[in-house]
Each structure stands twice: as C-alpha cells, then as structure tokens.
Enzyme design. Structure first.
Site: not given
Ligand SMILES: [Fe+2]
Ligand SMILES: [Fe+2]
Length: 388
Positions: A87, A132, A170, A173, A223, A226, A255-256, A259
C-alpha cells in the site's frame, strides 16, 4: 481519574551540561511511568544512559552472522513485501488528482470524521507519528550493528538488503500519519515539525552496544510493541467515529506484525545456533528495560513531553506496563526459553531471570500506588490541556 506510579522502574533523567559533565535533572512531574517509558529528554543532544558501551560482541562471533547470510536470503528476505504489492499513503488520503472540488470535498469529509476523536487521542497519534517519522535514527542505529551493517549504503549483503527494505516499508508509516494529521487541522504542525527536528537531532540510545544479538532482541520487542500500539489506536479510532483512520492504523499494525515476525525468526535462529550468547543478550536487554524509540523526544518547550505522551498512552490503554509483560511472555513462549537446555551456568541464570520477569512486573504493577491525574498542556495541540 487516577493513574499508576511505576517508580520501581524509574531511571533518573539526566542532562548533559558540557561534553564531559552529566548532571541529574530535576523534573517538575511526579514519576509515574511504566517500565517501557523510563527515560525522558531534557535536551536535544544528551545521551540518555550516561554510559555507552560499544562493540561488545567478540570479533569471532562475526563469523556467525556471515554464515547466516544465505539463511537470511531464504528465510528473512521473503518477508519483505514487493513494492508493487505494498500500500502507499496516497491510497488512504484525499486524492489531489480529482481536481480542486473533489479534493476539497474529501478534505472536508476527513475533518468531519476526526471530530469525535479526543485531544488525548491526537496527542498519542502525534507521538506515534513522530516515532515513525524519526526513521533516519533507526536506520542509522541498525547500521551500527557489527556483522550486519550496510557497509556501502547499497550493499548486496542480505542483512543490508533487509535493513533497507525494512526502512523503505517503515517510511510509509510516518508519511501517512503525518499527512493525515496535517489535513485534520487538529494539531499544531509547526510544533510537531520542531519536535521531529529536535528528536532526530537527539537520536536514540537503546543500549545495543553495536551488538546484533542485543539489537535484534530490541527490534523483536519493539515491532511487537508498535503492532499492539497501532492496533489499539485503530480500535479507538473506530470508537471515535473515524473508520478510515482505523483502517490506516490497522494497516500499519499489519506491517509491524510482519516485521516482528522477521526479527523474531532471527532471534529464534540465533538461539538455535548460539543459545548461550542469545539467552544472555535477551536478559541483558530486559535488565536495561526496552525503552520506546524516541525517548529523547523534545519539542523545544517541555522537557517532560515524552513522559507525558507515555503516561497518556498508559492511561488510555494504548501501550501499558501490562502490554510490556505480555510481550515478554509472548517471546518466552515463542522462543521456548523455558525449555532451553545445555546452557552454561551464567546463561541458565539469565534464563531464570527472563522467565521470572513477567510475574515480577505484574506483581509490582498490582502493588503500584495510584496517583491523581492532572492537566498538562501540549504544544502539539495548540497548548490545550489533557489529562495525564
Ligand atoms: Fe516497525
Ligand atoms: Fe512503523
């Protein structure tokens, strides 16, 4: 309203008054912080821990990271998402290509949607956005880790490829949250921008000692933290009547999570091939306490701004000391730390310490004194006051 005191976890804040002199700083606020939020920033230049150990990994361990390069290519690099499948921030924002009328209509709709969100919510969203947006700090930090750093800026080493791809993911974000905040009209962008400049200038001190064992323990933990934080912000956005912001926070949280999976796998692998050193590294970082990134945050006005931001996150249930204990429990189970066998005496003691820590944190949390909440003004929201 009451908030909780976690004085047992306090680290005394410090201010560096000259390159060689470090003094303890008096704060105006009562210390009421959770273990995750223990350090604040008085200036944009002061190191937080007062001492900085460097290059603590013995040079012979470099071979381990070298030998893992093909494993990183096979097992970690696939956790990147191809750019064409990722995205991008604009997909969640008013579309300027629609022409002025359509764009203005979408901006107006956005501003109406955020109407039901509290000032406290905006303080947390700003703090999360800044965390971020301070990405250069983290990429710099990663490239201090011995054996895995990007030696050239575009190194073909799989460790470096991962770090650059992670940074690029990242980077979206902060961009997305910052633009959303800007369009909302609810926040003072000038003060936010100043905070970001101060904060990137201040840097971050997580106590990783250039040591990738310590560094990857931190990133695993962070991670997941978050992931939980953005997920909770999504829940509160729904409650406040902004489903688009909820989708934004939920998408970032996803996403986090991916990760987290990557860094968790790295520690899992290190436990498999070098269990003693890895177990000691986990204990080392937990003794130091995992500090939120941007703990040296400063807006040029309030030396306690990070503490207050953290206290609001705790009070609103977005990131709490309970979460801290739960994250640790999650990793104890995920890495099967209780089942590790054949450890040296020192590593066994580290194992006992880490596995017993969540219970201790919960016990201290239950015993913690309740404090009256009070009103604190935040520059980020035009000096309006919120409950801390
Ligand atoms: Fe992250
Ligand atoms: Fe992030």
């Amino acid at each position: 309203m009451q908030t909780t005191r976690f004085s047992q976890f306090d680290i005394k804040p410090i201010v560096q008054v000259s390159p060689t002199t470090t003094l303890h700083r008096k704060t105006t606020s009562p210390r009421r912080l959770s273990p995750v939020f223990a350090v604040s920033s008085p200036t944009a230049t002061s190191p937080s821990r007062g001492h900085q150990v460097t290059h603590s990994m013995p040079p012979e361990k470099l071979e381990i990271f070298k030998s893992l390069e093909s494993w990183v290519s096979e097992s970690i690099l696939p956790l990147r998402k191809p750019v064409e499948k990722c995205w991008q921030p604009i997909e969640f924002l008013p579309d300027p290509s629609q022409g002025p009328d359509g764009f203005t209509k979408e901006v107006r709709a956005l501003r109406q949607r955020v109407f039901g969100l509290s000032d406290e919510y905006f303080v947390m969203l700003v703090g999360n956005m800044l965390t971020e947006d301070a990405l250069p700090t983290y990429q710099t930090l990663f490239n201090t880790f011995d054996g895995v750093r990007d030696e050239t800026g575009s190194s073909p080493c799989p460790w470096a490829i991962w770090t650059r791809a992670w940074s690029a993911e990242e980077n979206r974000h902060g961009d997305l949250l910052r633009t959303y905040l800007y369009l909302s009209g609810r926040v003072d962008m000038l003060m936010i921008e100043k905070t970001l400049q101060y904060s990137i200038g201040a840097g971050i001190d997580i106590g990783a000692e250039n040591n990738p064992y310590l560094g990857f323990v931190y990133t695993s933990f962070q991670e997941r933290a978050t992931f939980l934080t953005h997920g909770n912000m999504a829940r509160l956005a729904i409650q406040g009547g902004d489903p688009v912001l909820a989708r934004i926070c939920g998408t970032i949280a996803a996403d986090e999570k991916r990760h987290e999976n990557a860094y968790t796998k790295i520690i899992e692998k290190l436990l498999e091939i070098d269990s003693n050193t890895t177990m000691l590294a986990i204990a080392n970082m937990m003794k130091k306490r995992i500090t939120m990134p941007l703990h040296l945050m400063y807006d040029g006005q309030d030396p306690n701004i990070f503490e207050y931001f953290s206290a609001i996150s705790q009070k609103e249930g977005v990131y709490t000391s309970r979460d801290y204990a739960e994250i640790l429990e999650f990793f104890i189970t995920r890495w099967e730390l209780e089942k590790l066998e054949g450890l040296t005496g020192e590593a066994r003691r580290a194992q006992d310490f880490v596995c017993g820590l969540p219970r201790k944190i919960r016990k201290l949390e239950n015993r913690a004194k309740k404090l009256e909440s009070r009103r604190v003004k935040f520059s980020w929201i035009f000096n309006k006051q919120v409950n801390v």
